[in-house]
Design a protein around this motif. Structure first.
Motif, PDB file in Angstrom:
ATOM      1  N   TRP A   1       2.153   4.836   0.387  1.00 20.90           N
ATOM      2  CA  TRP A   1       2.150   3.360   0.684  1.00 20.90           C
ATOM      3  C   TRP A   1       2.724   2.334  -0.285  1.00 20.90           C
ATOM      4  CZ3 TRP A   1       0.385   2.450   5.461  1.00 20.90           C
ATOM      5  CH2 TRP A   1      -0.269   3.577   6.022  1.00 20.90           C
ATOM      6  N   LYS A   2       3.146   2.806  -1.367  1.00 21.61           N
ATOM      7  CA  LYS A   2       3.562   1.629  -2.314  1.00 21.61           C
ATOM      8  C   LYS A   2       4.848   0.746  -1.791  1.00 21.61           C
ATOM      9  CE  LYS A   2       1.461   3.615  -6.460  1.00 21.61           C
ATOM     10  NZ  LYS A   2       1.860   4.188  -7.746  1.00 21.61           N
ATOM     11  N   LEU A   3       5.705   1.555  -1.154  1.00 17.06           N
ATOM     12  CA  LEU A   3       7.016   0.719  -0.921  1.00 17.06           C
ATOM     13  C   LEU A   3       6.519  -0.204   0.439  1.00 17.06           C
ATOM     14  CD1 LEU A   3       9.826   3.252  -1.392  1.00 17.06           C
ATOM     15  CD2 LEU A   3       9.471   1.100  -2.571  1.00 17.06           C
ATOM     16  N   ALA A   4       5.648   0.311   1.335  1.00 15.64           N
ATOM     17  CA  ALA A   4       5.345  -0.590   2.302  1.00 15.64           C
ATOM     18  C   ALA A   4       4.603  -1.965   1.898  1.00 15.64           C
ATOM     19  CB  ALA A   4       4.255   0.227   3.212  1.00 15.64           C
ATOM     20  N   ILE A   5       3.341  -1.590   0.677  1.00 17.61           N
ATOM     21  CA  ILE A   5       3.080  -2.673   0.007  1.00 17.61           C
ATOM     22  C   ILE A   5       3.943  -3.468  -0.544  1.00 17.61           C
ATOM     23  CG2 ILE A   5       1.431  -3.169  -1.748  1.00 17.61           C
ATOM     24  CD1 ILE A   5      -0.054  -0.716  -1.024  1.00 17.61           C
ATOM     25  N   LEU A   6       5.000  -3.245  -1.225  1.00 19.60           N
ATOM     26  CA  LEU A   6       5.816  -4.227  -1.689  1.00 19.60           C
ATOM     27  C   LEU A   6       6.969  -4.720  -0.784  1.00 19.60           C
ATOM     28  CD1 LEU A   6       7.139  -1.653  -4.729  1.00 19.60           C
ATOM     29  CD2 LEU A   6       5.729  -3.873  -5.010  1.00 19.60           C
ATOM     30  N   TYR A   7       7.038  -4.017   0.410  1.00 19.26           N
ATOM     31  CA  TYR A   7       7.863  -4.799   1.258  1.00 19.26           C
ATOM     32  C   TYR A   7       7.034  -5.858   2.108  1.00 19.26           C
ATOM     33  CZ  TYR A   7      10.643  -5.078   5.623  1.00 19.26           C
ATOM     34  OH  TYR A   7      11.264  -5.471   6.720  1.00 19.26           O
ATOM     35  N   LEU A   8       5.730  -5.639   2.429  1.00 17.04           N
ATOM     36  CA  LEU A   8       4.815  -6.750   2.929  1.00 17.04           C
ATOM     37  C   LEU A   8       4.709  -7.852   2.038  1.00 17.04           C
ATOM     38  CD1 LEU A   8       2.829  -7.609   4.874  1.00 17.04           C
ATOM     39  CD2 LEU A   8       1.209  -6.238   3.834  1.00 17.04           C
ATOM     40  N   LEU A   9       4.657  -7.457   0.781  1.00 18.72           N
ATOM     41  CA  LEU A   9       4.358  -8.662  -0.155  1.00 18.72           C
ATOM     42  C   LEU A   9       5.624  -9.621  -0.357  1.00 18.72           C
ATOM     43  CD1 LEU A   9       2.248  -7.095  -2.848  1.00 18.72           C
ATOM     44  CD2 LEU A   9       1.544  -8.888  -1.514  1.00 18.72           C
ATOM     45  N   ALA A  10       6.776  -8.782  -0.322  1.00 20.11           N
ATOM     46  CA  ALA A  10       7.983  -9.492  -0.239  1.00 20.11           C
ATOM     47  C   ALA A  10       8.373 -10.353   0.545  1.00 20.11           C
ATOM     48  CB  ALA A  10       9.308  -8.631  -0.590  1.00 20.11           C
ATOM     49  N   ALA A  11       7.931 -10.048   1.973  1.00 14.70           N
ATOM     50  CA  ALA A  11       7.980 -10.776   3.283  1.00 14.70           C
ATOM     51  C   ALA A  11       6.788 -12.016   3.346  1.00 14.70           C
ATOM     52  CB  ALA A  11       7.860  -9.741   4.460  1.00 14.70           C
ATOM     53  N   ARG A  12       5.796 -11.711   2.693  1.00 14.18           N
ATOM     54  CA  ARG A  12       4.684 -12.765   3.003  1.00 14.18           C
ATOM     55  C   ARG A  12       3.852 -13.100   1.894  1.00 14.18           C
ATOM     56  NH1 ARG A  12       2.831  -9.777   8.627  1.00 14.18           N
ATOM     57  NH2 ARG A  12       4.675 -10.510   9.759  1.00 14.18           N
ATOM     58  N   GLN A  13       4.286 -13.134   0.794  1.00 11.13           N
ATOM     59  CA  GLN A  13       3.382 -13.318  -0.352  1.00 11.13           C
ATOM     60  C   GLN A  13       3.122 -14.925  -0.332  1.00 11.13           C
ATOM     61  OE1 GLN A  13       4.869 -12.299  -4.234  1.00 11.13           O
ATOM     62  NE2 GLN A  13       6.889 -13.037  -3.769  1.00 11.13           N
ATOM     63  N   PRO A  14       1.703 -15.161  -0.936  1.00  4.86           N
ATOM     64  CA  PRO A  14       0.716 -14.210  -1.142  1.00  4.86           C
ATOM     65  C   PRO A  14       0.009 -13.753   0.049  1.00  4.86           C
ATOM     66  CG  PRO A  14      -0.058 -16.649  -1.388  1.00  4.86           C
ATOM     67  CD  PRO A  14       1.416 -16.675  -0.851  1.00  4.86           C
ATOM     68  N   VAL A  15      -0.757 -12.512  -0.071  1.00  3.96           N
ATOM     69  CA  VAL A  15      -1.166 -11.811   0.753  1.00  3.96           C
ATOM     70  C   VAL A  15      -2.672 -11.345   0.395  1.00  3.96           C
ATOM     71  CG1 VAL A  15      -1.101  -9.901   2.496  1.00  3.96           C
ATOM     72  CG2 VAL A  15       0.855 -10.856   1.844  1.00  3.96           C
ATOM     73  N   ARG A  16      -3.747 -11.870   1.273  1.00  4.36           N
ATOM     74  CA  ARG A  16      -5.134 -11.269   1.010  1.00  4.36           C
ATOM     75  C   ARG A  16      -5.313  -9.722   1.502  1.00  4.36           C
ATOM     76  NH1 ARG A  16      -9.175 -16.186   2.768  1.00  4.36           N
ATOM     77  NH2 ARG A  16     -10.460 -14.723   1.651  1.00  4.36           N
ATOM     78  N   PHE A  17      -6.390  -9.124   0.893  1.00  2.00           N
ATOM     79  CA  PHE A  17      -6.624  -7.735   1.086  1.00  2.00           C
ATOM     80  C   PHE A  17      -6.657  -7.342   2.477  1.00  2.00           C
ATOM     81  CE2 PHE A  17      -8.800  -3.819   1.139  1.00  2.00           C
ATOM     82  CZ  PHE A  17      -8.583  -3.173   0.211  1.00  2.00           C
ATOM     83  N   ASN A  18      -7.389  -8.039   2.997  1.00  2.00           N
ATOM     84  CA  ASN A  18      -7.816  -7.869   4.472  1.00  2.00           C
ATOM     85  C   ASN A  18      -6.679  -7.952   5.452  1.00  2.00           C
ATOM     86  OD1 ASN A  18     -10.472  -6.959   3.919  1.00  2.00           O
ATOM     87  ND2 ASN A  18     -11.423  -9.048   4.474  1.00  2.00           N
TER      88      ASN A  18
END
Length: 111
Positions: free
Chosen positions: A29-46
Motif C-alpha cells: 500500500w505505501k506507493l498507492a498512499i504516496l500516489y494518492l497524497l501526491a494527487a490530492r494532498q492534504p487528505v483526511r484518513f477516512n
C-alpha cells in the motif's frame, strides 16, 4: 550509486541503496498512499481509506505510521471536535514524485 556499482559483487541487497529504498516504500500500500497524497494532498484518513478501496483501517494506520516514521508523510492533527487529521507529503517524499511519474508512464506504455 546504481546497479553498475554492485554488478559482480557479493552484496546483501538490504545493505544497498536499493534495499533501503525498498524498506521505505515497499509493501502493498505505501506507493498507492504516496500516489494518492501526491494527487490530492492534504487528505483526511477516512477519505484516504475510501480512495484506496480494499485497505483496512488497521493496515492503513500502520502504513501511515511507517511512512511518517520514515519522514515521507506528515500528520497534522487539529484540536477540534470531532477530531480532524490530515496527511501530506514531506519535502523528502516530494523527491520521489519523479520516480512515481516514471512508474505511471511505464504502466501507460505496458498496460
Amino acid at each position: 550509486m546504481g546497479l553498475q556499482d554492485f554488478k559482480g559483487k557479493d552484496t546483501v541487497i538490504s545493505d544497498t541503496p536499493f534495499g533501503y529504498t525498498m524498506s521505505v516504500i515497499g509493501g502493498k500500500w505505501k506507493l498507492a498512499i504516496l500516489y494518492l497524497l501526491a494527487a490530492r494532498q492534504p487528505v483526511r484518513f477516512n477519505e484516504m481509506q475510501r480512495q484506496l478501496g480494499a485497505i483496512t483501517y488497521k493496515v492503513l494506520s500502520a502504513q501511515l505510521k511507517e511512512l511518517e516514521a520514515d519522514g515521507l508523510v506528515e500528520r497534522t492533527e487539529y484540536p477540534q471536535i470531532p477530531p480532524k487529521v490530515e496527511y501530506t507529503l514531506t519535502p523528502k517524499a516530494q523527491t520521489l514524485l519523479p520516480v512515481l511519474e516514471q512508474l505511471c508512464e511505464w504502466g501507460a506504455h505496458n498496460q
